[in-house]
Design a protein around this motif. Sequence first.
Motif, short mmCIF file in Angstrom:
data_model
loop_
_atom_site.label_atom_id
_atom_site.label_comp_id
_atom_site.label_asym_id
_atom_site.label_seq_id
_atom_site.Cartn_x
_atom_site.Cartn_y
_atom_site.Cartn_z
N HIS A 175 0.85 -1.20 0.00
CA HIS A 175 0.00 0.00 0.00
C HIS A 175 0.88 1.25 0.00
O HIS A 175 2.04 1.22 0.43
N TYR A 203 1.02 3.61 1.90
CA TYR A 203 1.47 4.06 3.22
C TYR A 203 2.65 3.25 3.75
O TYR A 203 3.06 3.44 4.90
N ASP A 218 -3.11 2.14 -4.32
CA ASP A 218 -4.19 2.34 -3.35
C ASP A 218 -4.99 1.05 -3.22
O ASP A 218 -4.68 0.04 -3.89
N SER A 219 -6.02 1.06 -2.41
CA SER A 219 -6.76 -0.18 -2.14
C SER A 219 -7.37 -0.78 -3.41
O SER A 219 -7.36 -2.00 -3.58
N PHE A 231 -7.27 -6.13 6.26
CA PHE A 231 -8.41 -6.14 5.33
C PHE A 231 -7.93 -6.19 3.88
O PHE A 231 -8.62 -6.75 3.01
N MET A 232 -6.76 -5.64 3.60
CA MET A 232 -6.22 -5.69 2.23
C MET A 232 -5.81 -7.12 1.88
O MET A 232 -6.03 -7.59 0.76
N TYR A 287 -17.24 0.09 2.47
CA TYR A 287 -15.84 0.47 2.18
C TYR A 287 -14.98 -0.79 2.35
O TYR A 287 -15.21 -1.57 3.29
N ASN A 322 -12.30 -1.10 3.65
CA ASN A 322 -11.69 -1.07 4.98
C ASN A 322 -12.67 -1.70 5.98
O ASN A 322 -13.24 -1.02 6.84
N SER A 352 -11.93 4.38 -1.82
CA SER A 352 -11.97 5.84 -1.84
C SER A 352 -11.87 6.37 -3.27
O SER A 352 -12.16 7.53 -3.52
N HIS A 369 -6.75 9.89 9.92
CA HIS A 369 -7.28 11.06 9.22
C HIS A 369 -8.18 11.93 10.09
O HIS A 369 -8.29 13.13 9.85
N HIS A 397 -7.29 13.26 1.77
CA HIS A 397 -7.96 11.96 1.58
C HIS A 397 -9.40 12.09 2.08
O HIS A 397 -9.65 12.75 3.10
N GLU A 448 -11.15 10.33 3.85
CA GLU A 448 -11.39 9.89 5.24
C GLU A 448 -11.23 11.04 6.24
O GLU A 448 -11.47 10.86 7.44
N SER A 497 -8.28 9.54 -3.49
CA SER A 497 -7.63 8.37 -2.89
C SER A 497 -6.12 8.59 -2.87
O SER A 497 -5.61 9.56 -3.46
N THR A 498 -5.41 7.70 -2.25
CA THR A 498 -3.95 7.86 -2.21
C THR A 498 -3.37 7.84 -3.64
O THR A 498 -2.47 8.61 -3.95
P1 13P Z 1 -6.71 4.32 -0.39
O1 13P Z 1 -7.59 3.28 -1.02
O2 13P Z 1 -7.02 5.70 -0.85
O3 13P Z 1 -5.28 3.96 -0.60
O4 13P Z 1 -7.00 4.35 1.17
C1 13P Z 1 -6.76 3.26 2.00
C2 13P Z 1 -6.61 3.64 3.38
O5 13P Z 1 -6.54 2.83 4.27
C3 13P Z 1 -6.56 5.07 3.68
O6 13P Z 1 -6.46 5.27 5.01
#
Ligand code: 13P
Length: 357
Positions: free
Chosen positions: A80, A82, A97-98, A120-121, A169, A171, A186, A231, A254, A256, A270-271
């Motif tokens: 990811h 992050y 991103d996700s 969750f990913m 979502y 997440n 997102s 966030h 973002h 969130e 999104s990211t």
């Molecule tokens: P993204 O799908 O935008 O990468 O967001 C995932 C996430 O966990 C943001 O906190």
Amino acid sequence: MTGSLAPDPRQIKPYAKRAREDRDQMMTMLPYTQDVAKATAPLLAKVSRAIPALEWPHHAPYIEAINRLKKEKNAVILAHNYQTPEIYHCVADFAGDSLQLAREAARTGAARIVMAGVVFMAETAKLLNPEKTVLIPDLEAGCSLAASITAGDVKALRARHPGAPVVTYVNSSAEVKAESDICITSSNAVRVVESLGAAEVICLPDEYLARYIARNTKVRIINWRGHCEVHERFTAREIRDYRASFPGTVVLAHPECPPDVLDEADFVGSTYAMSAYVRKNRPPRVVMVTECSMSDNVAIENPDVEFIRPCNLCPHMKRITLPKILESLQTERHRIDIAPEIAAPARRAVERMLAVT
Ligand code: 13P
Ligand code: SF4
């Protein structure tokens, strides 16, 4: 409405114990040999703006070992945005991103997937690859949004709003996805909600993402009070202060984040969308209102852009480290397994989303 996110006091001792074990594992260094230095030199050149040369002998042996082992084991590492630069830029086969991670998980030919992200990913990757081995380097890499709602809560919401589709979502846990009609991320949320053709939808678990969707559609949105612990800490005042202190700063946020923070932003996405914005528009100065490592990773790819870095760490994302990725490949510990009666409906919700976007 939300489940309690406060740590159970009975768990405090084990948390501290685990943190100490993590530190010990990080301190057990593999040797930094000349062969390792040579094999990793191009990667050091790539990340030298984010990783001090002094730290490289600590990371490089793990990077070399992971990259060797993942080939031997026909494994792919999905990371990811992050994740820290030594993971994102040096061992990941794919970063995003996700939504991008879910798509990549669906198309990979590798036998094993290591998710450098949160549980969750990894669960989403497993849903899309039931036959493959999906590994998470640390099972405790959770998410405050996923922890904010249970499958029972979703059933209760449905009973309260009969006929309204449940839009969830990603997440969220596999159990919650299994109670849902369709997933969102997102980057596709508004599109997916509008694709349903419903007058009202239940959108969970992120209150702020739901409120962001509500601002951008005529569909009535029923929300849940889950929040991202990273966030929700940003404030509108803080963003105004950045603008005042660093004139000309472009603010990317973002969805969130709380609504008053989004009001201050020049762009919400999104990211992936945030990094694409920087790549395309090359603002001279930017602030990414999101997790810390995001700016580190995007800055490496955009050396001409100045990044103001407000730092809110995701403690769950940061549980993933190079030593744990190596251990995961070596031992194949922490395999993701989802009971078939949960996996089938949860997969339907994820696949339905992928078909829309
Ligand atoms: P993204 O799908 O935008 O990468 O967001 C995932 C996430 O966990 C943001 O906190
Ligand atoms: Fe969950 Fe927030 Fe961490 Fe993303 S940043 S994984 S939403 S806690």
